[in-house]
Write an enzyme that holds these catalytic residues in place. Sequence first.
Site, short mmCIF file in Angstrom:
data_model
loop_
_atom_site.label_atom_id
_atom_site.label_comp_id
_atom_site.label_asym_id
_atom_site.label_seq_id
_atom_site.Cartn_x
_atom_site.Cartn_y
_atom_site.Cartn_z
N GLY A 15 -17.53 3.72 -7.53
CA GLY A 15 -16.22 3.91 -6.90
C GLY A 15 -16.16 5.24 -6.16
CD GLU A 174 5.57 6.49 -0.80
OE1 GLU A 174 5.64 7.66 -1.18
OE2 GLU A 174 4.51 5.85 -0.77
#
Length: 437
Positions: A15, A174
């Site tokens: 990752g 948002e």
Amino acid sequence: VTDGAPRRRRVVIVGAGFGGLSAARRLDGHDVDVTVVDRNNFHTFLPLLYQVATAGLNAADVAYPVRSVFQRHQHVAFRQATVTGIDWERRLVLLDAADPLPFDHLIIAVGSAPNFFGTPGAAEHSFPLYSLAQATGLRNQVLRCFESADAQVAHQRDGTLNFVVVGGGPTGVEVAGALGELIDKVLARDFHTMDARRARVILLEAGDRLLAPFSTRSQRFARQVLTWRGVDVRLGEQVTEVRPDAVVLASGEEIPTRTLVWAAGVRANPLVDQLGFELGRGGRIRVAADLSVPGHPDVYVIGDSADIAAGPAPDATGDGAPRLPQLAQVAIQGGRHVADEILRGEGAPRPFHYFDKGIMATIGRRAAVAELPFGPPLRGMVAWLAWLGLHLVYLMGMRNRASVFVNWAWNYLTWDRGPRLIFAGSGPPTAGAPTDT
Ligand SMILES: Cc1cc2nc3c(=O)[nH]c(=O)nc-3n(C[C@H](O)[C@H](O)[C@H](O)COP(=O)(O)OP(=O)(O)OC[C@H]3O[C@@H](n4cnc5c(N)ncnc54)[C@H](O)[C@@H]3O)c2cc1C
């Protein structure tokens, strides 16, 4: 051992998100060989994905090639591949289209995936926001809905112009705020031949407040600002089914829509289900105080993949103890901690201490909330400027920072948005975003 010198230890980091990159940077320059593996060849700055989805920023502004990060770092390599499993006996990381990678130390930092809580149709027909592909998929969808409503009058009344956001946490707030602005200030002008103000943004939250981790005043502020800006905020509304052309609520109400943004929750990346470790909250891997996996002292889990007890003395069973949130800072600080643990080698494991730097969420132009560990909570313009500044600082790469800064300044001064481009096929709006890549 080849020439008498001890072999350098091999660290594999799965990752290249906030946690993985922070660990790799900390390990760089020390006596270890590091390989970072990611299914994408770029790091994604997830906090700004919603701006890509609402045509505020270009996809390339929030992504950064991993190889560029480590161009000058001889002992940090990158491999683009998807990790499919781990061979614990031979200590190999198994990859989909590449040779397995041997490791002495393994750091798992694969992040989160959307949690649909078993809601029928949600996985197939909603638009989550956890990757660049999903962000551009949502942008295409919103723009295509407008094109379709302009082309066929019936689509102005059948729900094609209803945009429903599920989840009143920071991401939902948002997205809803930015969608409202995009429609009201930009698309209304672009589509001046039709009444674009028929479009509605609806924010659904199952609980009784928005922005659960924030103070009551910040929560109220967020709700007021969204409502003033035309977002239909509905609290106490639970989604029970998602259909290609409607969302069904627990009350039985059906809201016609082709665009349901799923911001209702995250769980650990599905890869962690296959690793054979004990899982805790949200399907995350239970870790010891030093972020290692119990029984595997050379394997660490950081960031969103880890179920980390808050505080220095985690409870072993863990069920009632508070947990650290899924935030970039938790991943970044965790990455540094495990790198230090690996470099230290011998000695008793040291617990991870998280330094809370506070929380922020933006609601739209000149409106944000910020609760920092020092000083009073900030709301409005000041919080918004703090939010802009911090995101610029944490964004990776000078080119990206410059581009984002110019885009923001341009948007602010002209109310214009740049990348209103539909890249996918020119067909009608679809129901369901591209799957995560
Ligand atoms: C829309 C959105 C907005 C957010 N806003 C904020 C915010 O404002 N502030 C904040 O603090 N936090 C925010 N977060 C949360 C924050 O981004 C995460 O907590 C953080 O990214 C976690 O870091 P990580 O390293 O654990 O995982 P990520 O940063 O998610 O990185 C995981 C990496 O693993 C790779 N990967 C996954 N599976 C595999 C596999 N099988 N093989 C190979 N590679 C794989 C992925 O491609 C990815 O690069 C937001 C998250 C989202 C989705």
